[in-house]
Design a protein around this motif. Structure first.
Motif, mmCIF file in Angstrom:
data_model
loop_
_atom_site.group_PDB
_atom_site.id
_atom_site.type_symbol
_atom_site.label_atom_id
_atom_site.label_comp_id
_atom_site.label_asym_id
_atom_site.label_seq_id
_atom_site.Cartn_x
_atom_site.Cartn_y
_atom_site.Cartn_z
ATOM 1 N N ARG A 2 8.708 -18.990 8.261
ATOM 2 C CA ARG A 2 7.591 -18.094 8.550
ATOM 3 C C ARG A 2 7.078 -17.422 7.273
ATOM 4 N NH1 ARG A 2 7.926 -13.284 12.808
ATOM 5 N NH2 ARG A 2 5.751 -12.883 12.584
ATOM 6 N N PRO A 3 5.756 -17.328 7.109
ATOM 7 C CA PRO A 3 5.231 -16.663 5.909
ATOM 8 C C PRO A 3 5.549 -15.166 5.955
ATOM 9 C CG PRO A 3 3.451 -17.158 7.428
ATOM 10 C CD PRO A 3 4.695 -17.787 7.998
ATOM 11 N N PRO A 4 5.574 -14.520 4.799
ATOM 12 C CA PRO A 4 5.847 -13.077 4.788
ATOM 13 C C PRO A 4 4.731 -12.309 5.499
ATOM 14 C CG PRO A 4 5.201 -13.841 2.615
ATOM 15 C CD PRO A 4 5.331 -15.056 3.474
ATOM 16 N N ILE A 5 5.076 -11.127 5.982
ATOM 17 C CA ILE A 5 4.117 -10.288 6.702
ATOM 18 C C ILE A 5 3.748 -9.089 5.829
ATOM 19 C CG2 ILE A 5 3.758 -8.793 8.702
ATOM 20 C CD1 ILE A 5 5.726 -10.559 10.234
ATOM 21 N N LEU A 6 2.457 -8.875 5.682
ATOM 22 C CA LEU A 6 1.958 -7.691 4.995
ATOM 23 C C LEU A 6 1.448 -6.729 6.058
ATOM 24 C CD1 LEU A 6 1.110 -6.069 2.484
ATOM 25 C CD2 LEU A 6 -1.038 -7.341 2.504
ATOM 26 N N ARG A 7 1.948 -5.512 6.052
ATOM 27 C CA ARG A 7 1.484 -4.486 6.987
ATOM 28 C C ARG A 7 0.349 -3.700 6.328
ATOM 29 N NH1 ARG A 7 6.654 -4.190 7.179
ATOM 30 N NH2 ARG A 7 7.703 -4.899 9.039
ATOM 31 N N LEU A 8 -0.803 -3.742 6.956
ATOM 32 C CA LEU A 8 -1.934 -2.922 6.518
ATOM 33 C C LEU A 8 -1.974 -1.698 7.402
ATOM 34 C CD1 LEU A 8 -4.882 -5.442 6.091
ATOM 35 C CD2 LEU A 8 -3.590 -4.311 4.305
ATOM 36 N N ARG A 9 -1.968 -0.534 6.818
ATOM 37 C CA ARG A 9 -2.129 0.700 7.584
ATOM 38 C C ARG A 9 -3.466 1.302 7.171
ATOM 39 N NH1 ARG A 9 2.622 4.534 6.677
ATOM 40 N NH2 ARG A 9 1.307 5.867 7.969
ATOM 41 N N ILE A 10 -4.426 1.222 8.074
ATOM 42 C CA ILE A 10 -5.747 1.797 7.823
ATOM 43 C C ILE A 10 -5.713 3.200 8.427
ATOM 44 C CG2 ILE A 10 -8.222 1.557 8.197
ATOM 45 C CD1 ILE A 10 -7.718 -1.472 8.559
ATOM 46 N N ILE A 11 -5.855 4.205 7.566
ATOM 47 C CA ILE A 11 -5.695 5.598 7.998
ATOM 48 C C ILE A 11 -7.002 6.342 7.818
ATOM 49 C CG2 ILE A 11 -4.444 7.744 7.607
ATOM 50 C CD1 ILE A 11 -2.143 6.085 6.491
ATOM 51 N N THR A 12 -7.472 6.980 8.908
ATOM 52 C CA THR A 12 -8.678 7.818 8.819
ATOM 53 C C THR A 12 -8.249 9.277 8.773
ATOM 54 O OG1 THR A 12 -8.977 7.990 11.216
ATOM 55 C CG2 THR A 12 -10.046 6.134 10.108
ATOM 56 N N PHE A 13 -9.025 10.065 8.032
ATOM 57 C CA PHE A 13 -8.690 11.479 7.852
ATOM 58 C C PHE A 13 -9.884 12.208 7.259
ATOM 59 C CE2 PHE A 13 -7.493 8.962 4.231
ATOM 60 C CZ PHE A 13 -7.992 9.664 3.144
ATOM 61 N N PRO A 14 -9.889 13.552 7.337
ATOM 62 C CA PRO A 14 -10.935 14.318 6.647
ATOM 63 C C PRO A 14 -10.712 14.191 5.136
ATOM 64 C CG PRO A 14 -9.827 15.663 8.291
ATOM 65 C CD PRO A 14 -9.048 14.403 8.165
ATOM 66 N N LYS A 15 -11.781 14.142 4.393
ATOM 67 C CA LYS A 15 -11.683 13.912 2.953
ATOM 68 C C LYS A 15 -10.838 14.966 2.241
ATOM 69 C CE LYS A 15 -14.463 12.696 -1.008
ATOM 70 N NZ LYS A 15 -15.784 12.605 -1.557
#
Length: 183
Positions: A2-15
């Motif tokens: 199995r190929p490696p897994i990259l976890r993307l965490r897209i985080i929204t927040f006030p600037k």
């Protein structure tokens, strides 16, 4: 194998409240200077709603910023070195973290989950740090009209087969190459 897994965490927040994290972070996708939907739409909906997304991405400047952010993300994924870790943070901010950044993050997650040419498997998580505050604010705002608040809360919680609410952060997981799935 199995190929490696990259976890993307897209985080929204006030600037003004960026996330504190130990993971590598891409440059900020800043939506604070982009044109928001008009107040009547923002008062009624969040960036999870089709009404907000449709208006937001109908603006050419907003769509151009999305394309730019998407290509930056694809480039980062293509050149990712697992020596840097298995998790990559994609920060997305606007003024309050409820409309523009949420719409941008959701569209980025959907589009990257459909990207078939990724060099390895992606696990995509979207976290909306302040979205729940919209519901709480509206509860106070709608005190006279309890039914309106309950409908609004139901709409936020069921928008696009949403999310899990945990520690007042709304989270959603995307599976690469498929529809949205629940955590």
């Amino acid at each position: 194998m199995r190929p490696p897994i990259l976890r993307l965490r897209i985080i929204t927040f006030p600037k003004d409240r960026p996330p504190q994290t130990r993971f590598p972070m891409l440059p900020l996708v800043d939506c604070s200077m982009l044109r928001p939907p008009p107040p009547p739409i923002c008062d009624e909906f969040t960036g999870l709603s089709p009404e907000v997304r449709e208006y937001f991405f109908s603006e050419p400047e907003n769509l151009a910023r999305f394309d730019e952010a998407f290509f930056e993300l694809k480039d980062a994924i293509r050149h990712w070195d697992f020596a840097d870790g298995r998790t990559l943070i994609v920060p997305v901010a606007c003024k309050a973290g409820m409309h523009r950044s949420v719409a941008m993050a959701e569209k980025l997650a959907k589009k990257i989950s459909l990207w078939r040419a990724a060099p390895f498997e992606l696990e995509i998580h979207v976290e909306h740090r302040t979205l729940w505050r919209f519901v709480v604010h509206q509860r106070d705002y709608c005190q006279e009209n309890r039914v309106r608040y309950q409908n609004l809360r139901r709409r936020v919680l069921t928008d696009d087969r949403i999310l899990v609410k945990e520690d007042n952060i709304l989270r959603r997981t995307f599976v690469q190459g498929s529809a949205v799935s629940m955590i």
